[in-house]
Design an enzyme around this catalytic site. Structure first.
Site, PDB file in Angstrom:
ATOM      1  N   ASP A 152       0.809  -1.233   0.000  1.00 35.64           N
ATOM      2  CA  ASP A 152       0.000   0.000   0.000  1.00 35.64           C
ATOM      3  C   ASP A 152       0.840   1.281   0.000  1.00 35.64           C
ATOM      4  O   ASP A 152       0.332   2.343  -0.364  1.00 35.64           O
ATOM      5  CB  ASP A 152      -0.910   0.036   1.244  1.00 35.64           C
ATOM      6  N   ARG A 208     -18.138  -2.729 -17.088  1.00 33.74           N
ATOM      7  CA  ARG A 208     -17.724  -3.994 -16.467  1.00 33.74           C
ATOM      8  C   ARG A 208     -16.707  -3.697 -15.364  1.00 33.74           C
ATOM      9  O   ARG A 208     -15.968  -2.707 -15.442  1.00 33.74           O
ATOM     10  CB  ARG A 208     -17.046  -4.909 -17.496  1.00 33.74           C
TER      11      ARG A 208
HETATM   12  O1  F6P Z   1      -2.340  -3.965   3.435  1.00 32.72           O
HETATM   13  C1  F6P Z   1      -2.209  -4.816   2.352  1.00 32.72           C
HETATM   14  C2  F6P Z   1      -3.559  -5.255   1.819  1.00 32.72           C
HETATM   15  O2  F6P Z   1      -3.340  -6.081   0.697  1.00 32.72           O
HETATM   16  C3  F6P Z   1      -4.517  -4.122   1.503  1.00 32.72           C
HETATM   17  O3  F6P Z   1      -4.203  -3.478   0.300  1.00 32.72           O
HETATM   18  C4  F6P Z   1      -5.835  -4.844   1.523  1.00 32.72           C
HETATM   19  O4  F6P Z   1      -6.886  -3.967   1.837  1.00 32.72           O
HETATM   20  C5  F6P Z   1      -5.647  -5.861   2.613  1.00 32.72           C
HETATM   21  O5  F6P Z   1      -4.254  -6.026   2.789  1.00 32.72           O
HETATM   22  C6  F6P Z   1      -6.279  -7.198   2.345  1.00 32.72           C
HETATM   23  O6  F6P Z   1      -6.147  -7.993   3.472  1.00 32.72           O
HETATM   24  P1  F6P Z   1      -6.465  -9.554   3.500  1.00 32.72           P
HETATM   25  O7  F6P Z   1      -5.314 -10.275   2.861  1.00 32.72           O
HETATM   26  O8  F6P Z   1      -6.626  -9.879   4.927  1.00 32.72           O
HETATM   27  O9  F6P Z   1      -7.730  -9.761   2.700  1.00 32.72           O
END
Ligand code: F6P
Length: 359
Positions: A138, A277
């Site tokens: 992120d 879409r």
């Molecule tokens: O922080 C990394 C991240 O991939 C975010 O971008 C996303 O919102 C979250 O983790 C997803 O988490 P999980 O793997 O628990 O679904």
């Protein structure tokens, strides 16, 4: 020294490159021993470890994921367990401390995001020597210029956008691509610029469906009968809120975002009558072989962490303050989210080349 290493939180490309750099630096430069702790803090609680020698880390640089496994649920200070069908949280940090001691560790290198590093910081008060290494696709940590994993994720999204373009053009459609990033729009804006997105929606700039529709009509007026929209999972409508997909009980960050892409596509179909879409890229963004940039940054972080362990800079986190890798106190580094600045170069550049933010 005997150095423990663990990877916590969501995985990302480059974790193995860090582990490799920690082991190589520790063995080649300092004749240390390295112990890998399995599945983040879960392995420290249940004492699941593996010796990490040069053989174990051979060939792992290009591999996504983490050879140690990871977990974003096992906070030793609020450890969630089901008792009589109910989720109960208790402090089992003393067990983790005991296992640190029984493994005769002098230092614990913790590779993780804000939540994982916060746990690492709390262990300092319990007498553990911790060094943090920041990771997340992120790129939302303000204490470092960037985190490894982010560049690879941008590349993955960019490749997807290149592919979406061709089918969007063939079918004269509006294509909405939802990307990760939580409450920061870094993946969306960077990949949107690199992948030629026409509209980029980020949490930092609430959007208006009518404004997005206007951009689509303007493009049609120029003979462009397709539009590619990149939307960050944390983006929200003006006056609206984030779209939440699920709540993960027991996780350090319980809210999981998702669904805004579908919402934008169906709203646009309603307003414009055009076909739209949605593609949700999801965890594809967390996988794959790390980019050259991420491999180099991960190696610099890993090597620097071992160096700082030998300097005694515990309760610190390595960070990129271009062009240097520095060590900063965890206390100062944590809980400072880095969002896309509205007047920053990314937003200004995107607007200059005609990208709309739907505002
Ligand atoms: O922080 C990394 C991240 O991939 C975010 O971008 C996303 O919102 C979250 O983790 C997803 O988490 P999980 O793997 O628990 O679904």
């Amino acid at each position: 020294m005997r150095i423990g290493v663990l990877t916590g939180g969501g995985d990302c490309p480059g974790l193995n490159a860090v582990i490799r750099a920690v082991v190589k630096t520790a063995i080649h430069q300092y004749h240390d021993e390295v112990v890998g702790i399995k599945d983040g803090f879960s392995g420290l609680i249940s004492n699941r470890t593996i010796p990490l020698d040069l053989e174990k880390i051979s060939g792992i640089m290009p591999r996504g994921g983490t050879i140690l496994g990871s977990s974003n649920r096992d906070n030793p200070f609020a450890y969630a367990q089901t008792v009589d069908g109910k989720l109960v949280k208790s402090d089992v940090s003393a067990v983790a401390v005991e296992n640190y001691k029984s493994n005769k560790l002098d230092c614990l290198v913790v590779i993780g995001g804000d939540g994982t590093l916060d746990i690492a910081h709390k262990f300092t008060a319990k007498g553990l020597n911790v060094i943090g290494i920041p990771k997340t696709i992120d790129n939302d940590l303000s204490s470092t210029d960037t985190t490894f994993g982010h560049d690879t994720a941008i590349g993955t999204v960019m490749d997807a956008l290149d592919k979406i373009h061709t089918t969007a053009e063939s079918h004269h459609r509006v294509m909405v691509v939802e990307v990760m990033g939580r409450d920061a729009g870094w993946i969306s804006i960077a990949a949107g610029i690199a992948g030629g997105g026409h509209i980029i929606l980020i949490p930092e700039i609430p959007f208006d469906i009518e404004k997005i529709a206007q951009t689509i009509y303007q493009r049609k007026g120029r003979g462009k009968h397709f539009t590619v929209i990149v939307v960050a999972e944390g983006a929200k409508q003006k006056g609206g809120d984030r779209v939440i997909k699920r709540i993960v009980e027991g996780a350090s960050e319980t809210v999981r975002l998702g669904g805004v892409g579908e919402m934008v596509a169906s709203e646009l179909e309603r307003v414009t009558g055009l076909e739209a879409r949605t593609t949700v890229l999801g965890h594809i963004q967390r996988g794959g072989s790390p980019s050259a940039f991420d491999r180099i940054l991960a190696t610099r972080y890993g090597a620097s962490a071992v160096h700082h362990a030998h300097e005694g800079d515990f309760d610190h986190m390595v960070a990129l303050h271009t062009p240097e890798i520095v060590a900063i106190p965890l206390e100062k580094a944590l809980h400072k989210m880095k969002q896309v600045p509205l007047g920053g170069s990314h937003v200004v550049t995107a607007r200059r080349v005609g990208i709309s933010f739907g505002d």
